[in-house]
Design a protein around this motif. Structure first.
Motif, PDB file in Angstrom:
ATOM      1  N   VAL A   1       0.835  -1.209   0.000  1.00 32.31           N
ATOM      2  CA  VAL A   1       0.000   0.000   0.000  1.00 32.31           C
ATOM      3  C   VAL A   1       0.868   1.258   0.000  1.00 32.31           C
ATOM      4  CG1 VAL A   1      -1.657   1.355   1.350  1.00 32.31           C
ATOM      5  CG2 VAL A   1      -1.977  -1.117   1.110  1.00 32.31           C
ATOM      6  N   VAL A   2       1.862   1.291   0.902  1.00 30.05           N
ATOM      7  CA  VAL A   2       2.753   2.455   0.989  1.00 30.05           C
ATOM      8  C   VAL A   2       3.493   2.652  -0.333  1.00 30.05           C
ATOM      9  CG1 VAL A   2       4.846   3.342   2.086  1.00 30.05           C
ATOM     10  CG2 VAL A   2       3.034   2.339   3.483  1.00 30.05           C
TER      11      VAL A   2
ATOM     12  N   ALA B   1       4.614   5.435  -5.218  1.00 27.49           N
ATOM     13  CA  ALA B   1       4.971   5.322  -6.632  1.00 27.49           C
ATOM     14  C   ALA B   1       4.028   6.117  -7.514  1.00 27.49           C
ATOM     15  CB  ALA B   1       4.975   3.850  -7.047  1.00 27.49           C
ATOM     16  N   MET B   2       2.748   6.124  -7.184  1.00 29.64           N
ATOM     17  CA  MET B   2       1.800   6.883  -8.001  1.00 29.64           C
ATOM     18  C   MET B   2       2.036   8.385  -7.861  1.00 29.64           C
ATOM     19  SD  MET B   2      -1.739   4.686  -7.784  1.00 29.64           S
ATOM     20  CE  MET B   2      -2.411   5.500  -9.229  1.00 29.64           C
ATOM     21  N   LEU B   3       2.355   8.832  -6.646  1.00 25.06           N
ATOM     22  CA  LEU B   3       2.632  10.253  -6.445  1.00 25.06           C
ATOM     23  C   LEU B   3       3.942  10.657  -7.135  1.00 25.06           C
ATOM     24  CD1 LEU B   3       1.620  10.700  -2.687  1.00 25.06           C
ATOM     25  CD2 LEU B   3       0.386  11.517  -4.696  1.00 25.06           C
ATOM     26  N   ILE B   4       4.990   9.857  -6.911  1.00 28.45           N
ATOM     27  CA  ILE B   4       6.279  10.164  -7.528  1.00 28.45           C
ATOM     28  C   ILE B   4       6.186  10.023  -9.049  1.00 28.45           C
ATOM     29  CG2 ILE B   4       8.680   9.393  -7.747  1.00 28.45           C
ATOM     30  CD1 ILE B   4       8.505   8.504  -4.798  1.00 28.45           C
ATOM     31  N   GLY B   5       5.514   8.965  -9.508  1.00 30.66           N
ATOM     32  CA  GLY B   5       5.399   8.724 -10.939  1.00 30.66           C
ATOM     33  C   GLY B   5       4.617   9.803 -11.658  1.00 30.66           C
ATOM     34  N   ALA B   6       3.567  10.326 -11.014  1.00 34.60           N
ATOM     35  CA  ALA B   6       2.768  11.376 -11.642  1.00 34.60           C
ATOM     36  C   ALA B   6       3.608  12.610 -11.942  1.00 34.60           C
ATOM     37  CB  ALA B   6       1.596  11.748 -10.738  1.00 34.60           C
ATOM     38  N   ILE B   7       4.657  12.823 -11.137  1.00 37.38           N
ATOM     39  CA  ILE B   7       5.545  13.972 -11.353  1.00 37.38           C
ATOM     40  C   ILE B   7       6.724  13.587 -12.242  1.00 37.38           C
ATOM     41  CG2 ILE B   7       7.046  15.653 -10.221  1.00 37.38           C
ATOM     42  CD1 ILE B   7       5.273  15.288  -7.699  1.00 37.38           C
TER      43      ILE B   7
ATOM     44  N   ALA C   1       0.307   9.168 -20.541  1.00 38.79           N
ATOM     45  CA  ALA C   1       0.747   9.658 -19.234  1.00 38.79           C
ATOM     46  C   ALA C   1       0.333   8.690 -18.132  1.00 38.79           C
ATOM     47  CB  ALA C   1       0.180  11.050 -18.972  1.00 38.79           C
ATOM     48  N   TRP C   2      -0.894   8.209 -18.186  1.00 35.45           N
ATOM     49  CA  TRP C   2      -1.383   7.260 -17.185  1.00 35.45           C
ATOM     50  C   TRP C   2      -0.663   5.919 -17.318  1.00 35.45           C
ATOM     51  CZ3 TRP C   2      -3.179   6.349 -12.722  1.00 35.45           C
ATOM     52  CH2 TRP C   2      -3.790   5.136 -12.392  1.00 35.45           C
ATOM     53  N   MET C   3      -0.416   5.484 -18.547  1.00 33.95           N
ATOM     54  CA  MET C   3       0.244   4.197 -18.753  1.00 33.95           C
ATOM     55  C   MET C   3       1.661   4.213 -18.193  1.00 33.95           C
ATOM     56  SD  MET C   3      -0.742   1.299 -19.769  1.00 33.95           S
ATOM     57  CE  MET C   3      -2.209   1.718 -20.695  1.00 33.95           C
ATOM     58  N   LYS C   4       2.343   5.341 -18.299  1.00 35.88           N
ATOM     59  CA  LYS C   4       3.682   5.463 -17.717  1.00 35.88           C
ATOM     60  C   LYS C   4       3.625   5.325 -16.196  1.00 35.88           C
ATOM     61  CE  LYS C   4       5.693   8.435 -21.305  1.00 35.88           C
ATOM     62  NZ  LYS C   4       6.250   9.782 -21.590  1.00 35.88           N
TER      63      LYS C   4
ATOM     64  N   THR D   1       4.489   2.178 -11.314  1.00 33.22           N
ATOM     65  CA  THR D   1       3.942   1.648 -10.063  1.00 33.22           C
ATOM     66  C   THR D   1       4.137   0.138  -9.969  1.00 33.22           C
ATOM     67  OG1 THR D   1       2.290   3.432 -10.024  1.00 33.22           O
ATOM     68  CG2 THR D   1       1.864   1.503  -8.643  1.00 33.22           C
ATOM     69  N   TYR D   2       3.909  -0.576 -11.066  1.00 34.18           N
ATOM     70  CA  TYR D   2       4.065  -2.036 -11.000  1.00 34.18           C
ATOM     71  C   TYR D   2       5.526  -2.433 -10.782  1.00 34.18           C
ATOM     72  CZ  TYR D   2       3.189  -6.965 -11.786  1.00 34.18           C
ATOM     73  OH  TYR D   2       3.094  -8.316 -11.609  1.00 34.18           O
ATOM     74  N   ALA D   3       6.444  -1.715 -11.417  1.00 33.61           N
ATOM     75  CA  ALA D   3       7.867  -1.975 -11.179  1.00 33.61           C
ATOM     76  C   ALA D   3       8.223  -1.716  -9.716  1.00 33.61           C
ATOM     77  CB  ALA D   3       8.724  -1.114 -12.097  1.00 33.61           C
ATOM     78  N   ALA D   4       7.623  -0.663  -9.135  1.00 28.74           N
ATOM     79  CA  ALA D   4       7.859  -0.353  -7.727  1.00 28.74           C
ATOM     80  C   ALA D   4       7.282  -1.438  -6.817  1.00 28.74           C
ATOM     81  CB  ALA D   4       7.249   1.003  -7.387  1.00 28.74           C
ATOM     82  N   ILE D   5       6.117  -1.983  -7.174  1.00 27.70           N
ATOM     83  CA  ILE D   5       5.503  -3.056  -6.379  1.00 27.70           C
ATOM     84  C   ILE D   5       6.393  -4.295  -6.366  1.00 27.70           C
ATOM     85  CG2 ILE D   5       3.595  -4.723  -6.418  1.00 27.70           C
ATOM     86  CD1 ILE D   5       1.768  -2.383  -7.208  1.00 27.70           C
ATOM     87  N   LEU D   6       6.944  -4.645  -7.513  1.00 25.03           N
ATOM     88  CA  LEU D   6       7.855  -5.792  -7.555  1.00 25.03           C
ATOM     89  C   LEU D   6       9.080  -5.533  -6.683  1.00 25.03           C
ATOM     90  CD1 LEU D   6       7.756  -6.783 -11.346  1.00 25.03           C
ATOM     91  CD2 LEU D   6       6.608  -7.902  -9.429  1.00 25.03           C
ATOM     92  N   ALA D   7       9.607  -4.311  -6.723  1.00 25.13           N
ATOM     93  CA  ALA D   7      10.751  -3.973  -5.872  1.00 25.13           C
ATOM     94  C   ALA D   7      10.382  -4.065  -4.399  1.00 25.13           C
ATOM     95  CB  ALA D   7      11.245  -2.566  -6.213  1.00 25.13           C
ATOM     96  N   SER D   8       9.177  -3.634  -4.056  1.00 24.98           N
ATOM     97  CA  SER D   8       8.718  -3.686  -2.670  1.00 24.98           C
ATOM     98  C   SER D   8       8.611  -5.126  -2.177  1.00 24.98           C
ATOM     99  CB  SER D   8       7.364  -2.986  -2.540  1.00 24.98           C
ATOM    100  OG  SER D   8       6.877  -3.055  -1.223  1.00 24.98           O
TER     101      SER D   8
END
Length: 594
Positions: free
Chosen positions: A95-96, A101-107, A207-210, A215-222
């Motif tokens: 969740v974290v 990732a969504m906040l950082i990725g959006a920027i 933009a959304w697809m990026k 986010t999915y790459a970040a989830i795998l890292a998490s």
């Protein structure tokens, strides 16, 4: 649908990897190798995410180690300070990580060029120093005493026991990414690598697809961080810094940054090499230090010079994977939009202007495309045709004037919204994904007509939707005469066939208006005749066409109506026979010579 793995040696390799810890004593892998394989597995999970993000999506990230830290610290904090189950720690970490990732990725994902990797370095360092400065996380000393995982009463309290969980996650991560890439959103992701213009014109919200793949790459890292914490039973900020972020990217590149299983290979090569060099170099040099980093740098330069696709393509000869979409079956056709009444005004361009600083590229141009007709937009080089075309298709925003399609203003709409309303387009310079099959390239055009999302694609619950999309792509290829090339790589086709392929992709949008940007450029005479026959056929089926073209013989024999431009201004309009005798047109093309 999807990729198929049909090689016995490949599955034998996976069986051996999973069986190593439990083989009979004489064959059993020693504890040292089990530990090494555990780290290879943990690194592989992160590198697989980087293949998706960097190799496929084209977005370089040096900050994935920070997401590993989020997963590790989440479970460490909850399982030690609060005594909660590690599995709740996994959930909290996901969740974290997803929110972050969504906040950082959006920027960050809005950046391009060298600003993107610099941005990932910035937030990676920020999270690293956050880990090291929070009292609740133990600052730079970290958190100790993390409990082992418990799976149905089986304590995973050693490297040999947690080994299976790690490698099941590795295989699951690789298969999930492969499933995603072989789907509707996966084709949109693969289209990002060639830029966003084509993907947006097919209806993809790039933009959304990026953000999604970030986010999915970040989830795998998490998830990797969660497993790391319960393997080590202690965490501190050191493994989550920039050095490890660079190392993860190295692993993806060395293995083959465009190949999912190459991530596992890259992680194995660098992990074993790093371990070997850390033992060997101090003996050779007589002092300790991070000399392996120097060797890695030299190897990276050599790799980029002689094997830019990484090591996996060389190994893939031994583990061939037959990757192609299944041949579409007869299924229920996708719904089609109704065609407008013939001769009614479909596209109305009214006093359209576009300026670039002090340059007036298009100056109050007006014309109408009626339903069921072919209209040509012609003029000498630099006349403003392509700019006008890009204004109509939403690539550029008009400075003044209006564009109305089917009674609705579209001059403030993005390309994907214009595609949604029923306008398909091709490009002056062919924009295909050369390594994808002809069928998959065309299926990108049907993006807006599918419903399979990212998560359904990952777990492969999108079968019915994929079958219908592929059947539609096959139907359009048959419609334009390219059905025999279904499973060929798009880059292997001749230029004329590639232009026809682009038309098939645009037809998958289910357009009422087709925009063709110099469709006959580079074609031989017979190819032009075949193209003209195809466009006449589309006209009889109710499709309206606006085309930009330089070949006068082609447009004069094909179009119902012509609009002529010079220096950004419309100088003539009418039927082809009238345009051929128009003095202003003759002056523009021939300088007044008889």
């Amino acid at each position: 649908m999807g990729s198929t793995l049909r090689n016995k040696r490949f599955w034998l390799f996976l069986i051996v990897v999973l069986a190593l810890p439990v083989l009979p004593a004489p064959l059993r892998a020693p504890e040292y190798w089990v530990t090494l394989l555990n780290y290879i597995g943990l690194y592989s999970i992160v590198a697989i995410g980087l293949v998706l993000l960097t190799g496929i999506g084209g977005m370089t990230s040096f900050g994935q180690a920070a997401f590993v830290g989020l997963g590790a610290y989440s479970t460490a904090l909850l399982s030690t300070t609060y005594g909660l189950s590690p599995w709740l720690g996994l959930l909290a970490g996901l969740v974290v990580t997803t929110v972050a990732a969504m906040l950082i990725g959006a920027i960050t994902m809005r950046l391009s060029g060298h600003f993107l990797p610099l941005g990932t370095i910035a937030w990676g360092l920020s999270l690293f120093f956050l880990f090291g400065n929070l009292n609740v996380l133990g600052k730079y000393d970290g958190i100790n005493g993390i409990p082992s995982l418990d799976v149905f009463g089986w304590q995973l309290d050693s490297g040999r026991r947690i080994y299976y969980v790690i490698w099941v996650v590795v295989i699951g991560a690789a298969i999930s990414v492969q499933n995603l890439l072989d789907s509707r959103p996966g084709r949109a992701i693969r289209a990002l690598r060639g830029g966003t213009t084509m993907a947006e014109a097919m209806g993809v919200n790039t933009a959304w697809m990026k953000v999604v793949i970030f986010t999915y790459a970040a989830i795998l890292a998490s998830i990797s961080g969660f497993l790391y914490a319960h393997l080590q039973r202690a965490v501190n900020p050191t493994p989550f810094g920039l050095n490890y972020g660079i190392l993860f990217l190295f692993m993806a590149v060395v293995g083959g940054v465009e190949h999912v299983w190459g991530a596992v290979l890259g992680a194995a090569i660098l992990t074993v090499l790093q371990d070997w060099l850390q033992s060997l170099l101090p003996k050779l040099l007589g002092s300790s230090g991070n000399y392996e980093v120097i060797v890695f740098g030299v190897l990276m330069v050599l790799l980029l010079q002689f094997a830019r696709d990484g090591v996996w393509p060389f190994l893939a000869r031994w583990f061939p994977m037959r990757r192609h979409a299944d041949t579409p079956r007869e299924v229920e056709a996708l719904p089609r939009r109704s065609m407008p009444v013939a001769s009614e005004a479909l596209l109305v361009v009214d006093k359209l202007s576009k300026t670039f600083g002090g340059l007036v590229a298009v100056n109050e141009v007006s014309f109408t495309v009626k339903a069921g007709e072919i209209v040509g937009l012609i003029g000498p080089n630099g006349a403003g045709k392509s700019t006008t075309f890009n204004l109509v298709s939403g690539v550029l925003r008009a400075s003044s004037g209006s564009i109305t399609f089917a009674g609705e203003r579209i001059d403030r709409c993005a390309s994907r919204e214009i595609a949604r309303r029923g306008i398909g387009r091709t490009f002056q310079h062919v924009r295909l994904l050369p390594r994808m099959s002809v069928l998959e390239n065309v299926a990108i055009g049907a993006h807006l007509r599918g419903r399979g999302g990212v998560w359904r694609s990952i777990v492969r619950l999108n079968g019915a939707d994929e079958t219908r999309l592929m059947a539609e792509a096959a139907r359009q290829l048959d419609r334009v005469g390219l059905s025999r090339y279904l499973h060929n790589e798009a880059g292997s086709l001749a230029l004329g066939q590639q232009r026809i392929l682009e038309i098939a992709r645009a037809l998958c949008v289910d357009p009422t208006l087709l925009l063709l940007d110099e469709p006959a450029a580079g074609l031989r005479y017979q190819e032009k005749q075949a193209l003209a026959d195809l466009l006449r056929k589309l006209k009889t089926e109710g499709t309206s066409i606006l085309l930009v073209e330089h070949d006068m013989d082609f447009v004069m024999n094909l179009t119902d109506h012509l609009v002529v431009m010079e220096f950004g201004t419309k100088i003539a309009e009418g039927q082809p026979a009238d345009i051929q005798t128009n003095q202003a047109v003759l002056d523009a093309y021939l300088g007044g010579v008889e």
